[in-house]
Design a protein around this motif. Structure first.
Motif, PDB file in Angstrom:
ATOM      1  N   ASN A 151       0.806  -1.221   0.000  1.00  0.00           N
ATOM      2  CA  ASN A 151       0.000   0.000   0.000  1.00  0.00           C
ATOM      3  C   ASN A 151       0.842   1.275   0.000  1.00  0.00           C
ATOM      4  O   ASN A 151       0.322   2.356   0.234  1.00  0.00           O
TER       5      ASN A 151
ATOM      6  N   THR B   4      -1.802  -0.998  -4.392  1.00  0.00           N
ATOM      7  CA  THR B   4      -3.115  -1.661  -4.312  1.00  0.00           C
ATOM      8  C   THR B   4      -3.401  -2.214  -2.914  1.00  0.00           C
ATOM      9  O   THR B   4      -4.556  -2.415  -2.564  1.00  0.00           O
TER      10      THR B   4
ATOM     11  N   MET C 149      -3.186  -5.148  -2.083  1.00  0.00           N
ATOM     12  CA  MET C 149      -3.907  -6.399  -2.292  1.00  0.00           C
ATOM     13  C   MET C 149      -2.989  -7.613  -2.435  1.00  0.00           C
ATOM     14  O   MET C 149      -3.462  -8.701  -2.783  1.00  0.00           O
TER      15      MET C 149
ATOM     16  N   THR D  92      -2.994 -10.676  -5.194  1.00  0.00           N
ATOM     17  CA  THR D  92      -4.272 -10.505  -5.887  1.00  0.00           C
ATOM     18  C   THR D  92      -4.154  -9.427  -6.961  1.00  0.00           C
ATOM     19  O   THR D  92      -4.879  -9.444  -7.958  1.00  0.00           O
ATOM     20  N   ARG D  93      -3.191  -8.528  -6.796  1.00  0.00           N
ATOM     21  CA  ARG D  93      -3.004  -7.472  -7.790  1.00  0.00           C
ATOM     22  C   ARG D  93      -2.506  -8.028  -9.126  1.00  0.00           C
ATOM     23  O   ARG D  93      -2.534  -7.318 -10.127  1.00  0.00           O
TER      24      ARG D  93
ATOM     25  N   ASN E 254      -4.444 -12.040   5.204  1.00  0.00           N
ATOM     26  CA  ASN E 254      -4.569 -13.221   4.345  1.00  0.00           C
ATOM     27  C   ASN E 254      -4.560 -14.530   5.126  1.00  0.00           C
ATOM     28  O   ASN E 254      -4.450 -15.598   4.540  1.00  0.00           O
TER      29      ASN E 254
ATOM     30  N   THR F 277      -9.032 -11.915   2.988  1.00  0.00           N
ATOM     31  CA  THR F 277      -9.051 -11.186   1.713  1.00  0.00           C
ATOM     32  C   THR F 277      -7.657 -10.692   1.317  1.00  0.00           C
ATOM     33  O   THR F 277      -7.408 -10.453   0.142  1.00  0.00           O
TER      34      THR F 277
ATOM     35  N   MET G 266      -6.671  -7.825   1.598  1.00  0.00           N
ATOM     36  CA  MET G 266      -6.884  -6.530   0.956  1.00  0.00           C
ATOM     37  C   MET G 266      -6.871  -5.352   1.936  1.00  0.00           C
ATOM     38  O   MET G 266      -7.201  -4.227   1.550  1.00  0.00           O
TER      39      MET G 266
ATOM     40  N   THR H 204      -9.467  -2.165   2.328  1.00  0.00           N
ATOM     41  CA  THR H 204     -10.274  -2.229   1.111  1.00  0.00           C
ATOM     42  C   THR H 204     -11.394  -3.256   1.272  1.00  0.00           C
ATOM     43  O   THR H 204     -12.436  -3.164   0.640  1.00  0.00           O
ATOM     44  N   ARG H 205     -11.180  -4.222   2.171  1.00  0.00           N
ATOM     45  CA  ARG H 205     -12.215  -5.239   2.402  1.00  0.00           C
ATOM     46  C   ARG H 205     -13.463  -4.658   3.049  1.00  0.00           C
ATOM     47  O   ARG H 205     -14.506  -5.316   3.077  1.00  0.00           O
TER      48      ARG H 205
END
Lengths: 152, 152, 152, 152
Positions: free
Chosen positions: B69, B84, B86, B89-90, D69, D84, D86, D89-90
């Motif tokens: 991030n 991202t 993420m 997952t990105r 994760n 997630t 994330m 963002t989740r």
């Protein structure tokens, strides 16, 4: 209802598949459920639906991690639909939320899930799927589920 | 500064790679930039950094779609880091944001990007990478870039 | 083309907005570009498009982080469209990729971006937008941009 | 085990909260479970944990949509952790996967979830939380749950 300590088996494969693949997926779902495992999948049709149907017939729990943003796009055998609204990007989450993956047949989407499974250090067992180093080939649904529950 | 109508070439490959792969990736970056293309990648080291360095040396633009991030995790040759948060997952977003993908070497993460590229209908050209049906094999960096810019 | 060390200003607001909001957003875009900043936004219409148009008229760079999976859904003033395929979930990425946010008008989507900006510790400046503790109220586009570039 | 047709109530609030908020969240969880609802939350501590504990005490099902994760970051009262990877963002997915949201106290993260709930057209009921137009204020846990199950 303590699903938390049950083994989560990700069953991955295409939303369209031939008869043999569908039969294998259904059998995988059934056997996972009989052993007390939770079936995690992408929640749609084809292999995902067959595995979910098998699991439900055996009294198991099924979780569908969906591409769209509406839970009702899940196939009718999903107990817990999880909408992501992320399209194919959700494939990563399917792999992340399984302790082991069983891939049945499948095209490029399945290949992405296999790849993520291996990135995340998951055991990946395959039935007639992509031949990727790191994927254990299983001779049948029984063999695949047996491998999936075996301690590494 | 109209990057919008330039071809975006995703250069994918591992954050660790051998000498040959790094040299090929750098050459790919350079050639993409010379033809006016934008290099899109995962923004980190190895193949991503080599391709970015090559592109910058040739005066090109480089976009890094990062797992973390913070933009400053990008390699020093990224013009536009996109965080991202993420993780892997990105990888899906790297494939989504390229018109064509060139894969150089690579492990499971790269395999996931190849798979997403094919899911999204992108042309995928490979240099010493995963042998997946649908991936066009290129003999060299020149060949790969030539193919990437060729109309289908 | 060293965009990396330029300040990235996220301009957030609705895809529909009244005349005053659109005029303010355009002026914000113009002033950000004149100071060498990069405009980051959600890439669609309304406030996002007005800010992008202002930035382009002043020779700036505009980045659009899009909800859909196709770069061509971006408004015509976006230099670098980034498709996410994540719908509104991408709002988090807009906030993550800005050093400072300027909110102009806006509805619930904008509120989510303001919230993420504050979660991520970004400075958030508002023009006629949600009155949330932590958002600095600006009297005009000039005032907002002045605040955005001020060191904290 | 047909969780699919049960109402999913998202309980949102900070991972740190005062005594009153925690007590209200626990009561919300308990009452949701008694009515057959599923508690969906962010899966961590504070309000999320209190609501999950209340739901489990009343025999309900709890789903935790986690930022990290690893499923084991979930609080001990989560039946089904969904990782997630994330981060914040989740928060969008928490809102997306609830039919109704009940916000208890909360800071900026909760504000983002309220905003997404309203973006997605969900009913949002609040107990001592952000005062945002569209959020129905409830006088107590009982009142909030009563409202959440009321047909609109």
């Amino acid at each position: 209802m303590d699903y938390r300590h049950r083994k989560r088996i990700g069953v991955i494969g295409g939303s369209r598949a031939g008869k043999d693949a569908l039969r294998a997926a259904e059998e995988v779902g059934r056997l996972v459920a009989r052993r007390g495992g939770v079936v995690v999948c992408g929640g749609l049709g084809g292999v995902m639906e067959a595995a979910s149907r098998g699991a439900k017939e055996a009294g198991g729990l099924t979780v569908g991690i969906l591409p769209g943003n509406r839970p009702d796009e899940a196939n009718p055998f999903i107990d817990l639909p999880l909408a992501t609204g992320m399209g194919y990007t959700r494939n990563s989450l399917v792999a992340m939320n399984a302790d082991v993956l069983i891939a049945v047949d499948g095209e490029y989407g399945t290949l992405s899930e296999i790849a993520f499974g291996l990135v995340y250090g998951r055991r990946v067992v395959g039935i007639g799927t992509w031949d990727i180093p790191g994927v254990e080939s299983a001779a049948s649904a029984e063999d695949a589920v047996e491998r999936a529950f075996r301690e590494r």
